[in-house]
Design a protein around this motif. Structure first.
Motif, mmCIF file in Angstrom:
data_model
loop_
_atom_site.group_PDB
_atom_site.id
_atom_site.type_symbol
_atom_site.label_atom_id
_atom_site.label_comp_id
_atom_site.label_asym_id
_atom_site.label_seq_id
_atom_site.Cartn_x
_atom_site.Cartn_y
_atom_site.Cartn_z
ATOM 1 N N ASN A 71 9.878 7.438 10.361
ATOM 2 C CA ASN A 71 10.824 7.388 9.264
ATOM 3 C C ASN A 71 11.793 6.231 9.508
ATOM 4 O OD1 ASN A 71 12.925 7.781 7.429
ATOM 5 N ND2 ASN A 71 13.100 9.981 7.820
ATOM 6 N N PRO A 72 11.820 5.196 8.652
ATOM 7 C CA PRO A 72 12.714 4.065 8.885
ATOM 8 C C PRO A 72 14.198 4.433 8.850
ATOM 9 C CG PRO A 72 11.694 3.884 6.719
ATOM 10 C CD PRO A 72 11.041 5.029 7.432
ATOM 11 N N PHE A 73 14.524 5.591 8.289
ATOM 12 C CA PHE A 73 15.908 6.046 8.257
ATOM 13 C C PHE A 73 16.300 6.789 9.536
ATOM 14 C CE2 PHE A 73 14.746 5.875 3.717
ATOM 15 C CZ PHE A 73 15.739 5.028 3.264
ATOM 16 N N GLY A 74 15.333 7.039 10.405
ATOM 17 C CA GLY A 74 15.640 7.793 11.609
ATOM 18 C C GLY A 74 15.765 9.273 11.307
ATOM 19 N N PHE A 75 16.626 9.939 12.056
ATOM 20 C CA PHE A 75 16.712 11.391 11.924
ATOM 21 C C PHE A 75 18.022 11.857 11.309
ATOM 22 C CE2 PHE A 75 18.049 10.166 16.162
ATOM 23 C CZ PHE A 75 19.266 10.819 16.292
ATOM 24 N N THR A 76 18.715 10.988 10.585
ATOM 25 C CA THR A 76 19.984 11.381 9.985
ATOM 26 C C THR A 76 20.059 10.957 8.524
ATOM 27 O OG1 THR A 76 21.070 9.326 10.634
ATOM 28 C CG2 THR A 76 21.214 11.173 12.175
#
Length: 183
Positions: A119-124
């Motif tokens: 996920n390019p947004f990471g985990f937040t």
């Protein structure tokens, strides 16, 4: 490290129900919060035909249409990841922004990991409702978009079109951010 910049990306989704995996994400849209004319959006082929009738009533899609015209989930997530990378550039860090971000992010995250590997947004995710509550001291009940709109007076409104709603949410976030800067 000082050259890194946060790139706020407003994201909205439309789904067949409340839980990723059990229900399908049917469309998603995104825009840059500070350049809302920079948009991305796709309809997505459903994973299955599980549906919450209330969810299906508001989105304007049928499974039959999406099975014919929707983008395959793997391709959809690859294209979205490419768009996020392009709009962020080399030194930009994407920040997922959503109105009820936990819901939207859960589907986006699930689809990115299942069909793209990461996920390019990471985990937040940054939740506009929580941000608004903190900026205004409002109750949780008053973080509904209709209540926020009364106070913020945006030019746009929600329509259940994922791209249009991402643009609308970006406006709500910008207006809320301006409230925070006035303190």
């Amino acid at each position: 490290m000082g050259d890194v910049r946060e790139v706020f990306v407003s994201v909205d989704i439309e789904t067949a129900g409340p839980v990723p995996g059990e229900y399908s994400m049917l469309s998603f849209g995104a825009c840059l919060v500070d350049e809302p004319e920079t948009t991305f959006g796709l309809t997505v082929k459903p994973l299955n035909r599980n549906a919450d009738p209330e969810a299906m009533a508001v989105i304007g899609f049928t499974f039959e249409d999406l099975e014919k015209t929707g983008t395959a989930p793997q391709q959809a997530m690859a294209e979205f990841a490419q768009w996020v990378k392009a709009v962020c550039g080399e030194k930009g860090v994407p920040v997922f922004v959503g109105l009820n971000a936990p819901f939207d992010w859960s589907f986006i995250n699930y689809y990115f990991h299942l069909f793209h590997g990461s996920n390019p947004f990471g985990f937040t995710a940054l939740d506009i409702k929580a941000y608004y509550m903190g900026a205004t001291g409002s109750s949780w009940r008053d973080t509904r978009s209709s209540a926020m709109s009364k106070r913020l007076s945006p030019n746009l409104k929600g329509t259940h079109d994922a791209v249009q709603d991402a643009v609308y949410q970006a406006e709500l976030f910008r207006l809320t951010r301006e409230l925070g800067f006035k303190k």
